[in-house]
Scaffold this motif. Structure first.
Motif, PDB file in Angstrom:
ATOM      1  N   LEU A 141       0.855  -1.189   0.000  1.00  0.00           N
ATOM      2  CA  LEU A 141       0.000   0.000   0.000  1.00  0.00           C
ATOM      3  C   LEU A 141       0.889   1.236   0.000  1.00  0.00           C
ATOM      4  O   LEU A 141       1.442   1.623   1.028  1.00  0.00           O
ATOM      5  N   ASP A 143       2.015   5.195  -0.491  1.00  0.00           N
ATOM      6  CA  ASP A 143       1.670   6.613  -0.459  1.00  0.00           C
ATOM      7  C   ASP A 143       2.787   7.458  -1.061  1.00  0.00           C
ATOM      8  O   ASP A 143       2.803   8.680  -0.881  1.00  0.00           O
ATOM      9  N   ARG A 173      -1.108  -1.181  -4.563  1.00  0.00           N
ATOM     10  CA  ARG A 173      -2.073  -0.079  -4.659  1.00  0.00           C
ATOM     11  C   ARG A 173      -1.382   1.220  -4.230  1.00  0.00           C
ATOM     12  O   ARG A 173      -0.773   1.278  -3.162  1.00  0.00           O
ATOM     13  N   ARG A 175      -2.296   5.149  -3.530  1.00  0.00           N
ATOM     14  CA  ARG A 175      -3.409   6.085  -3.392  1.00  0.00           C
ATOM     15  C   ARG A 175      -3.159   7.352  -4.191  1.00  0.00           C
ATOM     16  O   ARG A 175      -2.037   7.874  -4.205  1.00  0.00           O
ATOM     17  N   ASN A 178      -2.788  11.010  -0.424  1.00  0.00           N
ATOM     18  CA  ASN A 178      -2.437  10.364   0.843  1.00  0.00           C
ATOM     19  C   ASN A 178      -2.981  11.167   2.011  1.00  0.00           C
ATOM     20  O   ASN A 178      -2.281  11.959   2.632  1.00  0.00           O
ATOM     21  N   GLY A 184      -4.832   6.493   7.226  1.00  0.00           N
ATOM     22  CA  GLY A 184      -5.658   6.695   6.042  1.00  0.00           C
ATOM     23  C   GLY A 184      -5.370   5.678   4.963  1.00  0.00           C
ATOM     24  O   GLY A 184      -6.275   5.256   4.225  1.00  0.00           O
ATOM     25  N   ASN A 185      -4.115   5.264   4.851  1.00  0.00           N
ATOM     26  CA  ASN A 185      -3.734   4.240   3.875  1.00  0.00           C
ATOM     27  C   ASN A 185      -4.384   2.905   4.227  1.00  0.00           C
ATOM     28  O   ASN A 185      -4.929   2.206   3.348  1.00  0.00           O
ATOM     29  N   ASP A 188      -8.083   3.086   3.480  1.00  0.00           N
ATOM     30  CA  ASP A 188      -8.351   2.931   2.051  1.00  0.00           C
ATOM     31  C   ASP A 188      -8.353   1.453   1.661  1.00  0.00           C
ATOM     32  O   ASP A 188      -9.219   0.996   0.901  1.00  0.00           O
ATOM     33  N   PHE A 189      -7.410   0.681   2.193  1.00  0.00           N
ATOM     34  CA  PHE A 189      -7.381  -0.759   1.933  1.00  0.00           C
ATOM     35  C   PHE A 189      -8.653  -1.437   2.457  1.00  0.00           C
ATOM     36  O   PHE A 189      -9.254  -2.283   1.769  1.00  0.00           O
ATOM     37  N   ARG A 191     -11.633  -0.211   3.006  1.00  0.00           N
ATOM     38  CA  ARG A 191     -12.829   0.113   2.214  1.00  0.00           C
ATOM     39  C   ARG A 191     -12.885  -0.715   0.932  1.00  0.00           C
ATOM     40  O   ARG A 191     -13.968  -1.109   0.486  1.00  0.00           O
ATOM     41  N   ARG A 192     -11.745  -0.997   0.352  1.00  0.00           N
ATOM     42  CA  ARG A 192     -11.719  -1.704  -0.931  1.00  0.00           C
ATOM     43  C   ARG A 192     -11.747  -3.221  -0.762  1.00  0.00           C
ATOM     44  O   ARG A 192     -12.420  -3.925  -1.513  1.00  0.00           O
TER      45      ARG A 192
END
Length: 693
Positions: A141, A143, A173, A175, A178, A184-185, A188-189, A191-192
């Motif tokens: 992940l 940023d 992935r 973002r 960031n 937050g990173n 984001d993971f 949520r997906r």
């Protein structure tokens, strides 16, 4: 799945914490009484009252650490804590527990690409050898914002998944924005992909974890559905500089005592350290979202240190958070220099001070988690408290020497107030304080010797010598850290903005950088020592343990950063750690020659435009065609890049090009048609020559 009946660990936790609070309180009150008896007026004026108050706070904090270390020693001598999560079922039952689908995530931001992905490769290989790789998926992940970094990340990721045949298990992935840093990173993971998995194991860019350890963590979560977070205790490894070798030696020698004691006090209300841990995804998503702080200044905006807050929210939701010291093969790396450690502390100081808001105003948090917030805050506030104690001590000495003694400080006082000195009590007080600081270190030596592990640390003589060296350098570093932390606390209180950047994982400190970093502190210490000498030679001698390291801070910075000194000690088995004595398959995999390291050394932006395979990969990962206005801007940038080369573009401009599929394809085709005398023609010939070489 049926699970064993939960032990009554909450009752044990209450009893242990109550006993700890009692012994710390009694010890602090006794020491403060001795401190008051040492002071000339026994706390009868504001300066002495302030000194006594500061002393009590600092002594209590030191006392907590002492008793936690002593608890860890006793429990290790008794064979471990019977209340620990790992001991709530036998080994056979745990081994027969089936695994669940688990995501292993590695958030990265401008990290050394080769080292980060080589470390992930080592983790994957150890799972492959254990035969459990099919139960895990892996996510990088990113940023990163520098195109030479994130293009290299993508190329290395593609190389790694092809090498290991993990096209359907290893994902990358990056973002587009960031927001909210690492937390937050992770958000984001989640949520997906979060609902796809039962558990999530979080690694840092320098983390290493053995496959057996990962499997055991998943099985523990399966056996204990009430556990929301299970935190392992990472050991430091792979140190090269003198500073990092000192850090990893002290971590591996003293760490087991303190983590065992800490885990015994916290039990199911432990903290989360942000990495080398496993989390139950569903409750984490439901309860651990971090809202922005609603206050002012420091207490407004995103929470910088997210991990303690997430553990507290998990506990508030009724789930347990455990620290398990016996989960072995969990590693990370130390910052290579003192300068890099203090740079990291600057961020951590601000994040921990933000926790004051959560500690005071968050509802329904467990008391243990509020105390974890307080302990993190004290880790930095202790420095300005110590500094204030030194200031008040200087004022007290100056007042006694420079001003006549006032025997009648109160109005209508009938009898004189005589100042009293009790040097014997002062000696006792200093002795007790030194015992609290250093006895746990010698208990760690005893623990190693009784377990027959002396050869893991270079033998008994080298073990004792290494401890003495570590104690000496720790004493030198304490005033330097104190002054730096004072500055960081002030910056945090005034809400000074911090630049979010990746950590330095290698490199030495230059003399210029050390002098610029520590020059003001050295000057202040020199002035204080000179004033102390002018006041009284004995006070000057008392000031030296604090003043001298600060005066010599720049040489200390440079010396400790030297890799050569660290390698000399390594060859002679000083500051040795068990992995260096016994070997480690994880470290062997990490140090093995790899194409990932070669990819990381290439100029990634130029490589994405020149190399046919890399260009096709980056085109596949890039954006679709942009809007017309952006296309026009990109055409102008592409023409300038073609004429003048990549150095003519700013980082933002290279980001625009690297993120657009059409521009990448067009530049690739034009570069391969460029005249040999052009900028790109020379780069192309040089790249072809390297390949033939």
């Amino acid at each position: 799945m049926s699970t064993p009946q939960r032990p009554r660990w909450r009752l044990a936790a209450t009893a242990r914490r109550g006993l700890l609070a009692l012994v710390v309180l009694v010890q602090t009150l006794t020491a403060t009484y001795f401190m008051l008896s040492v002071l000339p007026y026994h706390g009868g004026n504001l300066v002495e009252a302030g000194m006594a108050t500061l002393f009590a706070l600092l002594f209590a904090w030191i006392s907590v650490g002492f008793w936690i270390g002593l608890t860890g020693f006793v429990l290790r001598r008794l064979g471990g804590d019977p209340r620990s999560l790992l001991r709530q079922q036998d080994a056979a039952t745990l081994a027969s527990t089936p695994l669940a689908r688990t995501a292993v995530v590695m958030p990265i931001y401008h990290e050394p690409v080769g080292r980060s992905l080589q470390g992930l490769k080592s983790v994957i290989l150890t799972l492959q050898r254990s035969g459990t790789l099919a139960n895990f998926d892996f996510f990088i992940l990113s940023d990163s914002r520098d195109p030479d970094v994130w293009l290299a990340e993508q190329a290395a990721w593609d190389s790694l998944r092809n090498e290991l045949g993990l096209q359907n298990q290893l994902f990358y992935r990056r973002r587009p924005l960031n927001l909210n840093y690492k937390s937050g990173n992770i958000a984001d993971f989640l949520r997906r992909w979060g609902p796809t998995y039962e558990y999530m194991i979080v690694l840092d860019a320098d983390s290493l974890m053995g496959g057996d350890n990962l499997v055991r963590m998943v099985q523990l979560m399966q056996r204990h559905p009430q556990v929301g977070i299970l935190q392992s205790s990472p050991s430091l490894i792979n140190g090269r500089s003198l500073f990092s070798r000192l850090q990893q030696f002290s971590n591996q020698l003293y760490g087991p005592l303190f983590t065992t004691g800490l885990a015994a006090i916290q039990l199911g209300h432990a903290a989360f350290w942000g990495h080398n841990a496993i989390l139950r995804i569903k409750p984490f998503m439901q309860h651990c979202g971090l809202r922005k702080l609603p206050g002012w200044g420091l207490f407004k905006g995103p929470v910088l240190s997210h991990d303690f807050a997430e553990a507290a929210y998990m506990g508030r939701a009724g789930l347990e958070v455990w620290l398990e010291p016996d989960l072995t093969q969990s590693y990370e790396e130390s910052p290579p220099t003192l300068s890099d450690e203090l740079t990291r502390d600057r961020r951590w100081a601000k994040g921990n001070l933000q926790h004051l808001w959560l500690m005071l105003f968050s509802r329904r948090l467990k008391l243990a988690h509020r105390m974890a917030f307080l302990n993190g805050i004290m880790g930095y506030v202790a420095s300005p408290l110590w500094f204030s104690f030194l200031v008040l001590t200087t004022i007290e000495v100056a007042r006694l020497i420079l001003w006549p003694i006032n025997y009648f400080p109160e109005q209508n006082q009938l009898f004189p107030l005589w100042p009293e000195w009790h040097p014997q009590r002062a000696v006792w007080m200093v002795s007790i304080t030194l015992t609290l600081l250093f006895l746990p270190k010698f208990l760690a030596i005893i623990d190693v010797l009784l377990r027959g592990r002396r050869h893991d640390f270079g033998g008994a003589i080298r073990l004792f010598g290494s401890v003495l060296l570590e104690m000496l350098i720790s004493a030198l570093l304490a005033p330097i850290r104190m002054l730096s932390h004072c500055r960081y606390v002030l910056e945090a209180l005034f809400n000074v903005n911090l630049r979010w950047a990746g950590q330095n994982r290698s490199g030495e400190t230059s003399w210029l950088a050390a002098i610029l970093n520590q020059g003001i502190g050295s000057l202040l210490a020199l002035c204080w020592a000179s004033f102390a000498w002018w006041l009284d030679p004995m006070f000057f001698l008392w000031s030296l343990p604090v003043a001298l390291p600060l005066v010599l801070a720049a040489p200390i910075f440079v010396l400790l950063s030297k890799v050569g000194w660290g390698e000399v000690l390594m060859r002679h088995r000083w500051l040795q750690i068990p992995e260096e004595a016994r070997g480690s398959r994880l470290l062997d995999d990490l140090e093995a020659p790899s194409e990932l390291l070669e990819i990381a050394q290439q100029p990634a932006f130029s490589e994405a435009l020149i190399h046919p395979y890399t260009n096709r990969l980056q085109v596949q990962l890039a954006h679709a065609p942009r809007a017309k206005r952006q296309q026009s801007e990109l055409q102008q940038l592409a023409l300038r890049c073609l004429r003048e080369g990549p150095q003519a573009l700013s980082r933002a401009e290279r980001n625009l090009i690297a993120g657009d599929a059409t521009t990448l394809q067009w530049l690739h085709s034009q570069i391969w048609q460029a005249p040999p005398s052009s900028v790109w023609g020379r780069l192309l010939q040089h790249r072809i020559g390297d390949n033939h070489g």
